[in-house]
Design an enzyme around this catalytic site. Structure first.
Site, PDB file in Angstrom:
ATOM      1  CD  GLU A   1      -4.709  -4.543  -3.042  1.00 55.42           C
ATOM      2  OE1 GLU A   1      -3.765  -5.318  -2.879  1.00 55.42           O
ATOM      3  OE2 GLU A   1      -5.283  -3.966  -2.110  1.00 55.42           O
TER       4      GLU A   1
ATOM      5  CG  ASP B   1      -2.005  -1.021   1.136  1.00 56.96           C
ATOM      6  OD1 ASP B   1      -3.067  -0.817   1.712  1.00 56.96           O
ATOM      7  OD2 ASP B   1      -1.782  -2.054   0.493  1.00 56.96           O
TER       8      ASP B   1
END
Length: 916
Positions: free
Chosen positions: A557, A488
């Site tokens: 994702e 992230d």
């Protein structure tokens, strides 16, 4: 995954070898293929006494994994560490564990707790049982102690004191981190006969340790994966040990006419005397040899290059390709170190020749190229079993499912699987994207939105050692095409430098990606990936907009969130009362969705389902509508990315469906469920990714042909017909003479008018593609509405974009019930595989089509036979039409029953017919 940077703070997913142990066969609780859980017993009941012993040969170069452990809580062991780790200790009342086993996996196999995959039974497992260290103990026998003996292992979660024959050889300050690798010379401690290795494993907390966590993927296991999840190996050698043997390949691209092989290894003199060792062997059939003199306890690198060994320059090499692009040939490296003419140590490794690059395109997106050929990465997020149990058959079944879906890539965020996983990926041609985990300790220094604690100096050392170990372990696998050093968020300069130095030292040649999110690192630069979601429901048309998570760039994702499994699976994982709540109460907290407050209900999904399809009337109706909704949404996601792959402006370069599978019984993020059953999400993906495919654009109403084959397709005919739900034809058009280049190219055949006279609010679109000989090569059926889904992008957040009005698909509820007839036959071959061939025929008397007719292969009591691979399924038939499908599966999975077929569908009454 779920990102929380600045105003879009990402509240991240709060996301076995079931082997014989020296005569003990461990039974997995709720086994991977859905076996019934062992009978539960009270946690206080006396466990079995375990005596697992591994015979270790004396042969130099042998590497013998311990066959299993006996485990027990330190709270129940009063004896000293020296006593526990000494040969002959009885370990009375300890539990058996496999060679790779978390504590909880061992206890589940022993029947201590009820099946944690059913209902909320995992809540019954007391976390306090795992708040103290646990002992892992194993015996091995050695007949000859003249050879040197080393203990080699990784996969300890979270840290351990290590003992051999009553002596501590390492402490938790040394053996820390799930991915660090350790080798200890235990020659002085080993005795003839029985020897003991014992680990005192510390409790795990992924927020405090560089290990493995789950975040919002599933309800985390109460033991936090505490244990040993990779092999502990006893290695034997002479005075010289051979380590780190590998081959660095350099393929001539784009010609692929030649490849240079460079062989590297380290030789280590473990003796007190100066020795000369000869290193010899073969690499890809070419012989190499050389000698080196080593001072006592000296380690030296040995390199064989094409300049010195011309045979290491291969002409016309056999090149490894991803599945659907070519073959997967492998080469072998074999080396032997000899001293005074006697073998001292050996090394063997398989490797392949291929070239991977991932430059940034003109739009700043990461564009992967394999052997000089660009390709769209189409994949899913991989999850291991929740309790990290390794089952090679179950893993291979899922990998074959990925290929069946037309996927070419799996992303492993944390939970980097054992060596055998990558061996299987190499064999099947499946690309992998391993990397470190988000939002736990791994990103704590540079992602303050996560839950991890800040790093200490020791953590920096563990991180570098982890990277070094994984780089050395994965570098030879052609399936591994990157390492993502951030998820992230990208690492800061200090951490990135540590990772990059470790990768360089390991001769890592694949691209290094700084993060899966759209960010940059100080050294590597931009990631070329985006992580804009969504992670919860959006309508199918969302995927066609080149904004947010839509089909442009590389989305690392993303999915529309919930994937409700089949009714068969739901009834296995939830109680009748829970199933009643599932379809009646959208606001109810669903234990089998996520521990995250963002994802613990199905409100967003259920609201859309009701608005678009009508309120569910029963559990069966809810699941029926869910399968239809998931088929159209998953299909649209992959179709949009495929269509846009060759766009001249802002093309799509990669999409990872979040997720491919779940590690437990789940209601979201899965193309295939825990038991390997297949529903709308599965077959929607399979349809979208078929080799030659005709599809409809939700954004521009264009009918396009996408050619995923390597070669061009010529002389095609595309036809689109629009129907009212009762089968009345409203529009029909055919275009002939279509040609489409290969390699993922697309071509627009025609565009459906924006307004068609007589078209009802809800309608069906049937797309047919035939080849030059008139054979049908692609059939695709859509259910559409003249009232479009409307998105409010201004109110997008990190997990979804609001829908302000919905498409009206409620007209599908008016479709007349239409029977589908089936005839079938089954053959079995000597390899243990069966093939069932079924012909479906529209058997109704009216004009209404049979929408999304599903065929389930079933055995005794109507239970699905799984895994199974269909050539196609969930097909739609008009009056007079028929289609022939085949299913392949293991004969043994019928458990002696005769195969039958259960036919159902949107408007098809359920019927079961014989298939023997």
């Amino acid at each position: 995954m779920l990102r929380r940077l600045a105003h879009r703070q990402r509240h991240r997913r709060a996301r076995t070898v079931a082997l014989a142990v020296a005569g003990l066969v461990l039974v997995l609780a709720a086994g991977p293929t859905g076996a019934a859980a062992p009978a539960a017993r009270h946690a206080g009941a006396a466990p079995r006494t375990v005596a697992a012993t591994t015979a270790v040969p004396a042969a130099p170069g042998s590497a013998t994994p311990l066959s299993g452990f006996a485990v027990q809580s330190t709270a129940k062991v009063a004896d000293t560490a020296e006593t526990v780790s000494s040969p002959g200790y009885p370990a009375t009342g300890w539990y058996p564990a496999g060679p790779r086993s978390t504590v909880l996996a061992a206890l589940l196999a022993a029947g201590v707790y009820p099946d944690p995959f059913h209902s909320t039974q995992q809540k019954l497992i007391p976390a306090a049982d795992f708040a103290v260290p646990w002992w892992y103990r194993s015996d091995f026998t050695v007949a000859d102690t003249t050879a040197r003996t080393h203990l080699d292992f990784s996969g300890v979660i979270s840290a351990a004191d290590v003992f051999v024959n009553g002596r501590r050889i390492a402490t938790t300050s040394t053996v820390a981190g799930a991915y660090t690798r350790h080798e200890f010379d235990i020659t002085a401690l080993v005795r003839p006969g029985t020897n003991t290795v014992a680990f005192r494993i510390q409790p795990n907390n992924p927020r405090k340790h560089l290990t493995m966590g789950w975040l919002d993927w599933l309800q985390p296991p109460p033991d936090e994966n505490m244990g040993i999840v990779r092999d502990v190996t006893v290695r034997r050698a002479g005075p010289v040990a051979l380590r780190d043997a590998h081959v660095v390949t350099a393929l001539a691209v784009p010609s692929m006419a030649s490849a240079d092989l460079t062989v590297k290894a380290r030789v280590r003199n473990d003796s007190d005397a100066t020795v000369t060792t000869t290193l010899s062997g073969t690499v890809g059939g070419a012989a190499v040899a050389g000698s080196v003199t080593l001072a006592p306890h000296e380690t030296r690198a040995v390199v064989f290059t094409p300049a010195e060994h011309p045979a290491l320059r291969l002409e016309s090499p056999r090149v490894w390709w991803p599945a659907h692009m070519g073959g997967q040939p492998m080469y072998e490296l074999d080396l032997t170190a000899t001293v005074n003419g006697a073998p001292s140590d050996t090394a063997h490794q398989a490797f392949a020749i291929r070239d991977v690059r991932a430059p940034l395109n003109a739009d700043g997106a990461r564009q992967y190229e394999v052997n000089g050929r660009p390709l769209l990465l189409k994949g899913g997020g991989w999850s291991p079993d929740e309790f990290l149990r390794w089952d090679p058959t179950y893993v291979e079944d899922r990998l074959k499912y990925a290929l069946d879906l037309g996927l070419n890539t799996l992303r492993l965020e944390g939970h980097i699987e054992p060596d055998e996983f990558f061996d299987l990926a190499d064999r099947h041609g499946i690309l992998t994207l391993p990397g470190w985990e988000c939002c736990t300790k791994w990103e704590a220094e540079f992602n303050r939105g996560g839950s991890g604690e800040r790093w200490t100096a020791a953590d920096h050392s563990v991180a570098r050692a982890s990277m070094a170990a994984e780089a050395a372990r994965l570098r030879h696998h052609p399936s591994v095409i990157s390492f993502l050093i951030g998820s992230d968020a990208a690492p800061n300069e200090e951490i990135e430098r540590g990772y990059l130095d470790a990768l360089k030292a390991a001769d890592w040649t694949a691209p290094v990606i700084p993060a899966a999110a759209d960010t940059a690192s100080p050294i590597t630069g931009r990631s070329g990936m985006k992580m804009t979601g969504p992670y919860d429901w959006v309508p199918p048309g969302y995927w066609y907009d080149k904004r947010e998570g839509g089909a442009s760039g590389f989305n690392s994702e993303t999915s529309a969130g919930p994937d409700i499994p089949t009714l068969d699976t739901l009834r296995r994982m939830m109680t009748p009362a829970e199933l009643e709540t599932l379809w009646k109460d959208p606001a109810a907290v669903q234990y089998h969705r996520s521990p995250s407050a963002t994802f613990d209900t199905l409100e967003l999904y259920d609201s859309a389902l009701t608005a678009r399809y009508g309120a569910p009337a029963s559990l069966e109706d809810y699941v029926r509508k869910a399968q239809l909704a998931q088929y159209e949404n998953v299909r649209a996601q992959f179709e949009a990315y495929s269509r846009n792959a060759k766009d001249p402006e802002d093309p799509s370069t990669g999409v990872i469906y979040w997720m491919f599978n779940s590690g437990w019984t789940s209601l979201h993020w899965q193309l295939v469920d825990r038991y390997l059953d297949q529903g709308g999400a599965y077959f929607g993906a399979k349809k979208a990714n078929e080799p030659l495919h005709v599809q409809y654009g939700y954004d521009d109403h264009a009918v396009a042909v996408v050619n995923n084959r390597n070669t061009p397709a010529t002389g095609l005919t595309a036809r689109v017909t629009l129907f009212a739900p009762d089968g009345t034809q409203v529009y029909d058009r055919t275009v002939t003479g279509l040609n489409v280049a290969g390699g993922g190219a697309s071509s627009t055949a025609l565009t459906v008018p924006g307004s068609v006279p007589g078209l009802p609010t809800t309608y069906l679109a049937r797309l047919l593609l035939t080849d030059a000989a008139g054979r049908e090569v692609s059939r695709n059926v859509y259910w559409l509405s003249t009232e479009a889904d409307v998105l409010d992008y201004e109110r997008s957040d990190w997990y979804s974009t609001p829908t302000t009005s919905y498409a009206d698909l409620r007209g599908l509820n008016s479709m007349a019930r239409t029977a589908v007839a089936a005839t079938a036959s089954t053959t079995a071959d000597a390899s243990g595989a069966s093939t069932t061939t079924v012909t479906l025929r529209h058997a109704g008397t009216g004009g209404t089509p049979a929408l999304l007719a599903d065929v389930h292969l079933v055995g005794a009591q109507g239970a699905p036979v799984l895994p199974v691979r269909w050539t196609d399924n969930q097909v739609s038939l008009w009056p007079g039409e028929s289609v022939t499908l085949t299913a392949t599966y293991r004969t043994a999975d019928l458990h002696g029953a005769a195969p039958r077929l259960r036919i159902s569908g949107w408007n098809t009454p359920t019927a079961t017919v014989p298939a023997a």
